[in-house]
Design a protein around this motif. Structure first.
Motif, mmCIF file in Angstrom:
data_model
loop_
_atom_site.group_PDB
_atom_site.id
_atom_site.type_symbol
_atom_site.label_atom_id
_atom_site.label_comp_id
_atom_site.label_asym_id
_atom_site.label_seq_id
_atom_site.Cartn_x
_atom_site.Cartn_y
_atom_site.Cartn_z
ATOM 1 N N ILE A 172 19.651 -29.940 67.606
ATOM 2 C CA ILE A 172 18.584 -29.918 68.612
ATOM 3 C C ILE A 172 17.537 -30.974 68.265
ATOM 4 O O ILE A 172 17.018 -31.007 67.147
ATOM 5 N N LYS A 173 17.213 -31.835 69.201
ATOM 6 C CA LYS A 173 16.276 -32.933 68.954
ATOM 7 C C LYS A 173 14.907 -32.695 69.585
ATOM 8 O O LYS A 173 13.899 -33.158 69.071
ATOM 9 N N ASN A 174 14.877 -31.988 70.690
ATOM 10 C CA ASN A 174 13.611 -31.734 71.378
ATOM 11 C C ASN A 174 12.786 -30.696 70.606
ATOM 12 O O ASN A 174 13.289 -29.628 70.252
ATOM 13 N N GLN A 175 11.524 -31.009 70.339
ATOM 14 C CA GLN A 175 10.692 -30.153 69.488
ATOM 15 C C GLN A 175 10.390 -28.799 70.123
ATOM 16 O O GLN A 175 10.360 -27.773 69.435
ATOM 17 N N GLU A 176 10.181 -28.773 71.415
ATOM 18 C CA GLU A 176 9.931 -27.503 72.101
ATOM 19 C C GLU A 176 11.173 -26.607 72.055
ATOM 20 O O GLU A 176 11.080 -25.387 71.863
ATOM 21 N N GLU A 177 12.327 -27.232 72.207
ATOM 22 C CA GLU A 177 13.580 -26.477 72.128
ATOM 23 C C GLU A 177 13.825 -25.986 70.698
ATOM 24 O O GLU A 177 14.372 -24.897 70.485
ATOM 25 N N GLN A 178 13.414 -26.795 69.716
ATOM 26 C CA GLN A 178 13.523 -26.359 68.316
ATOM 27 C C GLN A 178 12.663 -25.123 68.060
ATOM 28 O O GLN A 178 13.089 -24.181 67.374
ATOM 29 N N ARG A 179 11.466 -25.133 68.622
ATOM 30 C CA ARG A 179 10.563 -23.989 68.455
ATOM 31 C C ARG A 179 11.183 -22.720 69.036
ATOM 32 O O ARG A 179 11.182 -21.655 68.391
ATOM 33 N N THR A 180 11.705 -22.821 70.235
ATOM 34 C CA THR A 180 12.335 -21.665 70.887
ATOM 35 C C THR A 180 13.531 -21.170 70.077
ATOM 36 O O THR A 180 13.717 -19.960 69.882
ATOM 37 N N PHE A 181 14.330 -22.105 69.585
ATOM 38 C CA PHE A 181 15.512 -21.744 68.803
ATOM 39 C C PHE A 181 15.125 -21.007 67.523
ATOM 40 O O PHE A 181 15.721 -19.979 67.172
ATOM 41 N N LEU A 182 14.105 -21.517 66.813
ATOM 42 C CA LEU A 182 13.673 -20.893 65.557
ATOM 43 C C LEU A 182 13.056 -19.516 65.798
ATOM 44 O O LEU A 182 13.282 -18.576 65.025
ATOM 45 N N LYS A 183 12.289 -19.381 66.861
ATOM 46 C CA LYS A 183 11.694 -18.076 67.177
ATOM 47 C C LYS A 183 12.793 -17.040 67.431
ATOM 48 O O LYS A 183 12.693 -15.888 66.985
ATOM 49 N N ASN A 184 13.847 -17.438 68.124
ATOM 50 C CA ASN A 184 14.965 -16.530 68.363
ATOM 51 C C ASN A 184 15.728 -16.222 67.072
ATOM 52 O O ASN A 184 16.169 -15.090 66.848
ATOM 53 N N ALA A 185 15.878 -17.258 66.223
ATOM 54 C CA ALA A 185 16.616 -17.078 64.966
ATOM 55 C C ALA A 185 15.897 -16.121 64.022
ATOM 56 O O ALA A 185 16.531 -15.371 63.267
ATOM 57 N N TYR A 186 14.556 -16.162 64.052
ATOM 58 C CA TYR A 186 13.765 -15.308 63.147
ATOM 59 C C TYR A 186 13.342 -13.988 63.810
ATOM 60 O O TYR A 186 12.669 -13.178 63.176
ATOM 61 N N ALA A 187 13.741 -13.782 65.054
ATOM 62 C CA ALA A 187 13.273 -12.618 65.820
ATOM 63 C C ALA A 187 13.659 -11.296 65.172
ATOM 64 O O ALA A 187 12.930 -10.305 65.276
ATOM 65 N N GLU A 188 14.808 -11.262 64.486
ATOM 66 C CA GLU A 188 15.277 -10.023 63.863
ATOM 67 C C GLU A 188 15.146 -10.056 62.341
ATOM 68 O O GLU A 188 15.679 -9.194 61.653
ATOM 69 N N LYS A 189 14.445 -11.066 61.821
ATOM 70 C CA LYS A 189 14.296 -11.210 60.373
ATOM 71 C C LYS A 189 12.938 -10.675 59.922
ATOM 72 O O LYS A 189 11.919 -10.896 60.577
ATOM 73 N N LYS A 190 12.941 -9.979 58.803
ATOM 74 C CA LYS A 190 11.696 -9.492 58.203
ATOM 75 C C LYS A 190 11.259 -10.519 57.158
ATOM 76 O O LYS A 190 11.884 -10.671 56.118
ATOM 77 N N VAL A 191 10.178 -11.224 57.454
ATOM 78 C CA VAL A 191 9.778 -12.391 56.662
ATOM 79 C C VAL A 191 8.303 -12.307 56.291
ATOM 80 O O VAL A 191 7.480 -11.816 57.072
#
Length: 274
Positions: free
Chosen positions: A163-182
């Protein structure tokens, strides 16, 4: 006409040379072919190495270095540590803030919390993520670190790199961490500059999974208010603790000084406000 001895010798040498020539030619030709073969192998190795993608090392827990002598922050540490350990958050992530001027001890407190055994027990060791932001931070660098965190599946990390677009990267990371306890620590977050019309917290406040927590250190209270963080204000050191810290760093003995030297040193501490 009789052939002279000298002419005969020249003719024999010439004949010998021509007789040896084919073998010399064959040897040179063989050497050239061998050199070409080796060159092809080397070239092939270089081409292959250029096309083999480098294995990106996964990011895991990093223990932060702290000084041997720590003064004046015990109460702040105990209070904030207890708040973090007792936080539940429910369906939302919790936010905590350390606010104070430069040099007040915000980063030191964050480092102590990063290294705390009980906090690591609550979140797990690798889900404790330290990121230094700073005034000249690049969102791409911070995302690259979040994208290769070892708590994410390999497939997720590989997809993120595409993923190259920064806004799309943000959305992707938020989804990836959505179920993680961090437990994410964002050290030295500034109100400015803005990136694509958004402040830094918009980009880096990623982990929002149930039970997650984010600790933010900043000089600006308004930065912490944007995420409704529970703020702990770090003030100047008390005079005696300031003096103790100053002596430890300025003098080898760290003990008693000559009266005139002590007066001058105390004036320095007073001017620096701890």
């Amino acid at each position: 006409m009789l052939e002279s001895r000298w002419s005969r010798r020249k003719r024999m040498v010439k004949f010998w040379r021509w007789k040896k020539l084919p073998s010399l030619v064959m040897k040179i030709s063989s050497d050239i072919e061998e050199a070409r073969s080796n060159t092809s192998l080397v070239t092939l190795g270089i081409v292959l190495s250029m096309h083999i993608p480098k294995q990106v090392e996964a990011f895991s827990f990093v223990k932060q270095g702290t000084p041997s002598l720590i003064v004046g922050v015990d109460e702040h540490f105990k209070k904030l540590r207890m708040s973090i350990l007792q936080s539940h958050g429910g369906d939302k992530a919790s936010h905590f803030g350390l606010q104070g001027r430069g040099g007040a001890g915000k980063t030191l407190l964050a480092q102590m919390l990063n290294n705390d055994d009980d906090i690591q027990m609550k979140y797990g060791k690798d889900p404790v993520i330290w990121m230094t932001v700073g005034l000249d931070a690049k969102v791409s660098d911070l995302y690259e670190k979040l994208g290769r965190c070892c708590i994410l599946d390999n497939g997720v990390s590989e997809k993120f790199k595409l993923i190259k677009n920064q806004e799309e990267q943000r959305t992707f990371l938020k989804n990836a961490y959505a179920e993680k306890k961090v437990f994410l620590i964002l050290d030295d977050v500034w109100e400015k500059p803005k990136y694509d019309h958004h402040d830094m917290l918009y980009w880096v406040d990623i982990p929002r999974g149930p039970g997650s927590a984010t600790l933010i250190t900043s000089r600006s209270k308004s930065v912490l208010c944007k995420v409704q963080a529970k703020v702990e204000v770090v003030l100047w050191l008390p005079k005696e603790e300031s003096w103790k810290l100053f002596c430890c760093h300025a003098f080898e003995s760290g003990g008693a000084l000559l009266t005139t030297l002590e007066e001058l040193a105390r004036d320095v501490c007073e001017e620096c406000k701890g």
